[in-house]
Scaffold this active site. Structure first.
Site, short mmCIF file in Angstrom:
data_model
loop_
_atom_site.label_atom_id
_atom_site.label_comp_id
_atom_site.label_asym_id
_atom_site.label_seq_id
_atom_site.Cartn_x
_atom_site.Cartn_y
_atom_site.Cartn_z
N GLY A 154 -74.23 -2.94 -28.19
CA GLY A 154 -74.48 -4.32 -28.56
C GLY A 154 -73.34 -5.25 -28.21
N LYS B 203 -75.85 -7.64 -25.08
CA LYS B 203 -76.02 -9.08 -25.26
C LYS B 203 -76.27 -9.82 -23.96
CE LYS B 203 -75.53 -9.26 -29.73
NZ LYS B 203 -75.58 -7.82 -30.01
N ASP C 234 -77.74 -12.54 -35.72
CA ASP C 234 -76.33 -12.92 -35.87
C ASP C 234 -75.87 -13.67 -34.62
OD1 ASP C 234 -76.69 -10.67 -34.34
OD2 ASP C 234 -74.82 -9.71 -34.93
N ASP C 235 -74.64 -14.14 -34.64
CA ASP C 235 -74.03 -14.85 -33.50
C ASP C 235 -74.83 -16.08 -33.08
OD1 ASP C 235 -72.11 -12.92 -33.58
OD2 ASP C 235 -72.81 -11.83 -31.83
#
Length: 365
Positions: free
Chosen positions: A199, A230, A306-307
């Site tokens: 990830g 990602k 997230d992010d």
């Protein structure tokens, strides 16, 4: 803790500390495991170290002809691995018979399969004075080798097919040249999930590296691989778009390799950069993407959120429906996840629970 497989690209890190999480290893590593009960001098090391390993000074020789006793449910991956180990050790002819048939005379007979796979293995375990793996958690197994009434026997018996596959991996470690030590090994995992999340940001692993990673999982008895690089546009920036056929074919190969290694392949989408939580069209887009991956064998999914920002919406309709702030983001994400999973799981069987939702306010603290 396990590290990722060695990849010869020193110019870039493979895993970032935050994104490439190593899940807890359930089969205890040597640094923390209890010592074997009765280790043999110079006996091959089994890793992860067994909960119980009794051994004596005897050894079995792998002859040029070996008899294998299989059951109707014997795990195919375990069978392939055991036969490979035996051939590497000098067995030129492997004669197989089914449980219930009388095995022909042989200088070595190998019984393969747990109680749900091969009923004959239980008899072999009793002859070797080893307990059944019945009652052990998934991945638990018993491996016993030795002599009974002058006959050389090896029995590999898992609590389930995964356990039998792990027993085969342990046999691979025990065999030295053409010798099998006389041992009784009993193992069970202490954590249900053991594996790696790919990830990280930056250049993803290559397809060949991923295949090697899944083989590494099998050898080290890990059972989860989460696909979430990602920089794969089709799970993040272009999550609404279907995978091109060539990319889908690669994913299918990964899913098949994971299954052969008894690894759960999880596909993790990251739609948060552009998703409109209140949009029925986006819910349909996510379920359509799930459909395409289900068709190639994926049964485990995740939707990490997230992010991303939780103070800025991707569409005006979300602010109108949910308001602003962390609580609003949580409500929007819960609506999306529940709607997608309710719609998808209603028409698909064999699914694992939805994993790793990573709500944004929690992830950003």
């Amino acid at each position: 803790m396990l590290s990722a497989p060695r990849v010869r690209r020193p110019s870039r890190p493979l895993l970032s500390a935050a994104a490439a999480l190593l899940l807890t290893l359930g089969l205890t590593a040597p640094a923390t495991a209890a010592a074997p009960s009765n280790p043999v001098a110079r006996a091959p090391q089994v890793w992860p170290q067994p909960k119980s390993m009794h051994a004596d000074s005897g050894q079995l020789t792998v002859p040029d002809r070996v008899v294998g006793v299989l059951g109707p449910g014997t795990d195919p991956s375990a069978r392939r691995l055991v036969e490979s180990v035996l051939r590497d050790a000098g067995a030129e002819h492997i004669v197989t018979v089914q449980a219930g048939e009388k095995p022909p005379a042989s200088r070595l007979t190998v019984y393969l399969g747990g109680p749900g796979e091969n009923t004959a293995t239980g008899t072999a375990l009793r002859k070797l004075r080893a307990k059944s793996p019945a009652g052990l958690p998934s991945g638990g197994y018993v491996l016993a080798s030795g002599r009974s009434h002058g006959r050389a026997l090896v029995a590999l018996s898992g609590a389930d097919t995964t356990g039998t596959f792990y027993a085969a991996q342990t046999l691979r470690q025990l065999v030295t040249e053409n010798r099998v030590p006389a041992v009784t090994v009993r193992v069970w995992p202490t954590a249900a999930l053991r594996g790696v999340i790919e990830g990280f940001y930056g250049t993803p692993w290559s397809h060949a590296e991923r295949l090697r990673q899944l083989d590494f999982h099998g050898r080290t008895k890990q059972n989860v691989y989460v696909y979430s690089p990602k920089d794969d546009d089709y799970l993040r920036a272009r999550w609404r778009d279907a995978h091109p056929p060539a990319e889908l074919a690669k994913l299918r190969e990964l899913v098949d390799r994971a299954r052969a290694n008894h690894v759960r392949f999880t596909y993790a989408f990251s739609p948060g950069l552009s998703v409109c939580y209140s949009s029925d069209a986006d819910i349909k887009a996510l379920t359509a993407k799930f459909d395409s991956l289900y068709d190639i064998g994926v049964r485990s999914f995740a939707i990490p959120l997230d992010d991303i920002s939780y103070t800025k919406w991707n569409c005006a309709a979300d602010e109108a429906e949910f308001g602003t702030g962390g609580g609003a983001a949580g409500a929007a994400q819960a609506r999306l996840l529940n709607a997608v999973w309710r719609e998808f799981s209603a028409t698909h069987t064999g699914l694992q629970p939805l994993l790793c939702t990573c709500p944004t306010p929690v992830a950003r603290r």
